[in-house]
Write a protein that holds these residues in place. Structure first.
Motif, short mmCIF file in Angstrom:
data_model
loop_
_atom_site.label_atom_id
_atom_site.label_comp_id
_atom_site.label_asym_id
_atom_site.label_seq_id
_atom_site.Cartn_x
_atom_site.Cartn_y
_atom_site.Cartn_z
N SER A 216 0.82 -1.21 0.00
CA SER A 216 0.00 0.00 0.00
C SER A 216 0.85 1.25 0.00
CB SER A 216 -0.93 0.00 1.22
OG SER A 216 -1.84 -1.06 1.16
N ARG A 217 1.96 1.22 0.76
CA ARG A 217 2.84 2.39 0.78
C ARG A 217 3.48 2.63 -0.58
NH1 ARG A 217 4.55 0.34 6.04
NH2 ARG A 217 3.52 1.58 7.66
N ASN A 218 3.87 1.57 -1.27
CA ASN A 218 4.44 1.72 -2.62
C ASN A 218 3.43 2.33 -3.58
OD1 ASN A 218 6.94 0.69 -1.90
ND2 ASN A 218 6.40 -1.42 -2.42
N LEU A 219 2.16 1.92 -3.45
CA LEU A 219 1.11 2.49 -4.28
C LEU A 219 0.92 3.97 -3.95
CD1 LEU A 219 -1.55 -0.38 -4.22
CD2 LEU A 219 0.06 0.18 -6.04
N ARG A 220 0.99 4.31 -2.68
CA ARG A 220 0.85 5.71 -2.27
C ARG A 220 2.01 6.55 -2.81
NH1 ARG A 220 -2.48 7.02 2.22
NH2 ARG A 220 -4.38 5.79 1.98
N ILE A 221 3.22 6.00 -2.82
CA ILE A 221 4.37 6.73 -3.35
C ILE A 221 4.16 7.01 -4.82
CG2 ILE A 221 6.83 6.54 -3.91
CD1 ILE A 221 7.19 4.97 -1.30
#
Length: 299
Positions: free
Chosen positions: A29-34
Motif C-alpha cells: 500500500s505504501r508503494n502504491l501511495r508513493i
C-alpha cells in the motif's frame, strides 16, 4: 517574502507527503501511495508552471492548457491510443502540441484575449463529445471511465513510470527557468520582445514544449482543471511577477495544491475515491469567474 513562501511550501509538501505515504497499511500500500504521490506533485507542478508560461507568452491572464483546450485534446489522443492499441503518451503529446500550435497561430490573428478563450471552450466541448462517443463504442470501457478520466483521476502505476513522470516535471521546470528571460521579454508584446532579440516563433516553441510535457502527464491522470489559472494569478497578486521567481514558486505551489486535493479526494467520501478534478473545479471555477470579470488587461 518569496523565500519564506518557498520554505513554507516545501515544509508543508514534505509533511503532507510523509503523512500521505505512512497512513497506508503495509509495504504494498505504501508503494502504491508513493506512486500516487509522484504523479500528484508532477502534474500539479507542470500544470501550474505551464499556466504561468502561457499567460506570459500569450499576454492573457486566463490562458492555460486546460482552458485553451490543450488538456482535452491530449485526453482524446490518449483515448484513441488506448482504443487502437498504440502508444497513448505519444498520441497525447502530438494532440496537445498540435492544439498548442493552433492556439499560437490564432493568438497572432485574434488580438482579443476573450475570443481566444472561447476557442478553447469550443475545442474542449468538441473533444469531450468525441471522448464520450469513443468510450461508448469501446468494447471494454464505460462512460463512467470517460467522465472520470476527463476530470483527472490519479491512480497508482508502476513506480518506475511514476519516477519518469516526476523527472519530466523537473525537466519541464528547469527548461522554463533556463528561458525565463525570453518568457519575460515575450510578455512585453511582439514589438518590444523583437527589439529585445526574442521572436514570437521562440514563444511558440516554448509553448509547444510545455504543451508536450503537459499532454504526456495528462495521458496518465486525465484533466485536472483550473490549477494552471489559479496558482499563477494568486502568486502575481502577492508580487511575484518575473518568470524566474514565478516559475519555481508556481511549480511548488501547484505540486502542493494537487497533493492536498488528491488527499481530499481519497478521504472525503471514503472508501470511494473521487477524481481530483472535481475538487479543483469546485475551488477554481469561482476564482476563474472572478478573474474573467475583474480585468480586461492581459498578463
Amino acid at each position: 517574502m518569496q523565500k519564506k513562501l518557498l520554505l513554507t511550501e516545501a515544509v508543508l509538501t514534505v509533511l503532507i507527503a510523509l503523512a500521505f505515504v505512512f497512513s497506508a497499511n503495509g509495504e504494498v500500500s505504501r508503494n502504491l501511495r508513493i506512486s500516487e504521490l509522484l504523479l500528484a506533485v508532477s502534474i500539479g507542478g507542470v500544470l501550474s508552471s505551464s499556466g504561468a508560461v502561457f499567460q506570459k507568452v500569450l499576454q492573457n491572464p486566463l490562458a492555460d492548457p486546460y482552458i485553451l483546450g490543450i488538456g482535452s485534446s491530449a485526453v482524446l489522443g490518449s483515448a484513441i491510443g488506448s482504443f487502437l492499441n498504440l502508444n497513448k503518451e505519444v498520441l497525447s503529446c502530438l494532440a496537445g502540441v498540435l492544439t498548442s500550435a493552433t492556439v499560437c497561430f490564432l493568438s497572432d490573428k485574434i488580438k482579443n484575449p476573450y475570443r481566444l478563450i472561447l476557442f478553447g471552450v469550443a475545442v474542449g466541448s468538441f473533444t469531450y463529445s468525441l471522448l464520450i462517443l469513443l468510450y461508448a463504442v469501446a468494447p471494454s470501457e464505460t462512460i463512467y471511465d470517460a467522465v472520470s478520466f476527463s476530470l483527472g483521476y490519479i491512480t497508482p502505476t508502476e513506480i518506475t513510470k511514476s519516477l519518469l513522470f516526476f523527472l519530466l516535471s523537473v525537466v519541464h521546470t528547469a527548461v522554463l527557468l533556463k528561458v525565463s528571460r525570453k518568457i519575460d521579454a515575450l510578455s512585453l508584446g511582439e514589438e518590444l520582445s523583437y527589439l529585445s532579440g526574442v521572436s514570437f516563433k521562440e514563444g511558440t516553441l516554448i509553448l509547444a514544449f510545455s504543451s508536450g510535457i503537459v499532454s504526456i502527464l495528462v495521458s496518465q491522470v486525465g484533466i485536472i482543471g483550473f490549477i494552471g489559472i489559479v496558482v499563477p494569478n494568486a502568486l502575481k497578486l502577492v508580487g511575484i511577477t518575473d518568470f524566474k521567481s514565478l516559475g519555481i514558486t508556481a511549480t511548488l505551489t501547484g505540486a502542493l495544491s494537487v497533493l492536498v486535493f488528491h488527499w481530499i479526494s481519497r478521504e472525503v467520501f471514503r472508501p470511494e475515491i473521487l477524481p481530483v478534478g472535481v475538487f479543483t473545479a469546485l475551488f477554481g471555477t469561482p476564482i476563474f469567474i472572478y478573474l474573467l470579470t475583474r480585468s480586461n488587461k492581459v498578463a
